[in-house]
Enzyme design. Structure first.
Site, mmCIF file in Angstrom:
data_model
loop_
_atom_site.group_PDB
_atom_site.id
_atom_site.type_symbol
_atom_site.label_atom_id
_atom_site.label_comp_id
_atom_site.label_asym_id
_atom_site.label_seq_id
_atom_site.Cartn_x
_atom_site.Cartn_y
_atom_site.Cartn_z
ATOM 1 N N CYS A 1 4.445 -7.063 6.921
ATOM 2 C CA CYS A 1 3.739 -8.338 6.805
ATOM 3 C C CYS A 1 3.719 -9.079 8.142
ATOM 4 O O CYS A 1 2.699 -9.671 8.507
ATOM 5 C CB CYS A 1 4.365 -9.207 5.719
ATOM 6 S SG CYS A 1 4.134 -8.541 4.046
ATOM 7 N N CYS B 1 9.999 -8.972 6.397
ATOM 8 C CA CYS B 1 9.045 -7.903 6.076
ATOM 9 C C CYS B 1 8.276 -7.515 7.335
ATOM 10 O O CYS B 1 7.351 -8.220 7.756
ATOM 11 C CB CYS B 1 8.074 -8.350 4.977
ATOM 12 S SG CYS B 1 6.880 -7.058 4.555
#
Length: 175
Positions: free
Chosen positions: A133, A130
């Site tokens: 993130c 991700c």
């Protein structure tokens, strides 16, 4: 069992992975808690039972009960967040503007210092791929004073733990 048992399960073609596990187990740029928790959170992110079991055998004794719970929590919460935020980032449109409406209370009160929990979340996010993130957690750990070398060490641990799990999964599939 321990990391030695895990290393012994890796085939010869994965010798580099075996050597990397050994050197990262004593990575000096991270504290014992940071290093152990990074291994544990990363192991949970791989979902490989053998890796989880052996990493826990090696590193759980080095962590307080609170740190152990926090490492598990990092693996759990990021399993959810990485899917959600990767979706909003990749699809775009109105999705990133909407409130997530997902409970993430552990992020505010993880049971270890914020920088350490963010480091573990970064490692799991690297495994789960991700980008949003990873950027967020990397920024947070740097704001908490962690060095480039510490961030790199955590991601190196995540990479090697993930490669270990992948290799064991491949071997299980062909035997």
């Amino acid at each position: 069992m321990s990391l030695d048992a895990l290393k012994s399960e890796l085939p010869d073609y994965a010798k580099d992975i075996r050597l990397n596990i050994g050197s990262l187990a004593t990575e000096p740029s991270l504290t014992t808690e940071q290093r152990g928790g990074t291994f544990i959170a990363s192991a949970f992110a791989t979902r490989n039972a053998t890796v989880i079991r052996e990493v826990l055998d090696e590193f759980a004794p080095q962590l307080s009960p609170e740190a152990m719970t926090a490492a598990k929590a990092a693996g759990a919460i990021m399993a959810m967040n990485n899917v959600y935020y990767r979706f909003t980032h990749l699809v775009g449109g109105d999705y990133p503007k909407l409130p997530a409406k997902l409970r993430m209370n552990v992020m505010a009160r993880p049971g270890v210092d914020k920088a350490t929990f963010e480091l573990w979340s970064l490692a799991v996010s690297a495994i789960n791929g991700c980008g949003m993130c990873m950027e967020s957690h990397e920024r947070a750990v740097r704001e908490h004073g962690m060095t480039t070398e510490q961030v790199q060490a955590a991601v190196r641990i995540a990479a090697v733990v993930n490669a270990t799990a992948g290799t064991l999964d491949m071997e299980a599939a062909v035997h």
